[in-house]
Design an enzyme around this catalytic site. Structure first.
Site, mmCIF file in Angstrom:
data_model
loop_
_atom_site.group_PDB
_atom_site.id
_atom_site.type_symbol
_atom_site.label_atom_id
_atom_site.label_comp_id
_atom_site.label_asym_id
_atom_site.label_seq_id
_atom_site.Cartn_x
_atom_site.Cartn_y
_atom_site.Cartn_z
ATOM 1 N N GLY A 6 0.814 -1.223 0.000
ATOM 2 C CA GLY A 6 0.000 0.000 0.000
ATOM 3 C C GLY A 6 0.842 1.264 0.000
ATOM 4 O O GLY A 6 0.527 2.233 -0.702
ATOM 5 N N CYS A 7 1.908 1.264 0.767
ATOM 6 C CA CYS A 7 2.765 2.451 0.869
ATOM 7 C C CYS A 7 3.495 2.707 -0.447
ATOM 8 O O CYS A 7 3.670 3.857 -0.854
ATOM 9 C CB CYS A 7 3.757 2.299 2.020
ATOM 10 S SG CYS A 7 2.921 2.132 3.617
ATOM 11 N N THR A 8 3.903 1.651 -1.112
ATOM 12 C CA THR A 8 4.573 1.791 -2.409
ATOM 13 C C THR A 8 3.596 2.363 -3.428
ATOM 14 O O THR A 8 3.916 3.321 -4.147
ATOM 15 C CB THR A 8 5.126 0.432 -2.891
ATOM 16 O OG1 THR A 8 6.080 -0.033 -1.935
ATOM 17 C CG2 THR A 8 5.770 0.551 -4.255
#
Length: 153
Positions: A43-45
């Site tokens: 998700g962060c990527t």
């Protein structure tokens, strides 16, 4: 503690690739500050890639964008290089994350722990909070933020 709509951008400092970053230095232009849990996770990527893909649109609207996690600057550099990220990333031990109320209890597979709430904060050029998004779901989020920036005029 948490910053509420209408509240001022706090005079706090983060660590950036080129040294200290003072949040108050962003007063004078719209400013998007987003907190994310961890470099190089799915998700962060995706979120960092989407902000990077639209960084030119934010700049056209006169806005600055800054992503923040507890990861080190060295880890941010590897993360940015691996995915070709152009969104600036900063590191925070916890002071800024806590000031924004983004250090929260979480549960994963029944285990409770403290972690960063994926959240985004939009400040106007006067340094006033105009909108915040909590418990962000990545798909479509960056477009929502850009729309809100453009609505500032």
């Amino acid at each position: 503690m948490s910053i509420e709509v209408g509240g001022d951008l706090p005079d706090l400092e983060l660590t950036g690739a080129d040294g200290p970053i003072r949040l108050r230095d962003y007063v004078g232009k719209p400013f998007v500050l987003y907190f994310y849990p961890k470099d190089d996770t799915v998700g962060c990527t995706k979120e960092a890639q989407e902000f990077s893909a639209m960084i030119g649109e934010f700049a056209k609207a006169g806005a600055e964008v800054l992503g923040v996690s507890k990861d080190t600057i060295a880890k941010h550099a590897k993360f940015a290089a691996k995915y070709g990220l152009t969104v600036p990333l900063a590191s925070d031990e916890q002071e800024v994350i806590e000031a924004f109320g983004a250090w929260v209890p979480k549960v994963l597979y029944g285990r409770e722990y403290m972690g960063i709430d994926r959240s985004t904060w939009l400040f106007d050029k006067g340094g006033k909070l105009v909108k915040s998004w909590r418990k962000v779901k990545v798909p479509g989020h960056v477009e929502q933020v850009l729309t809100a920036v453009k609505e500032l005029g």
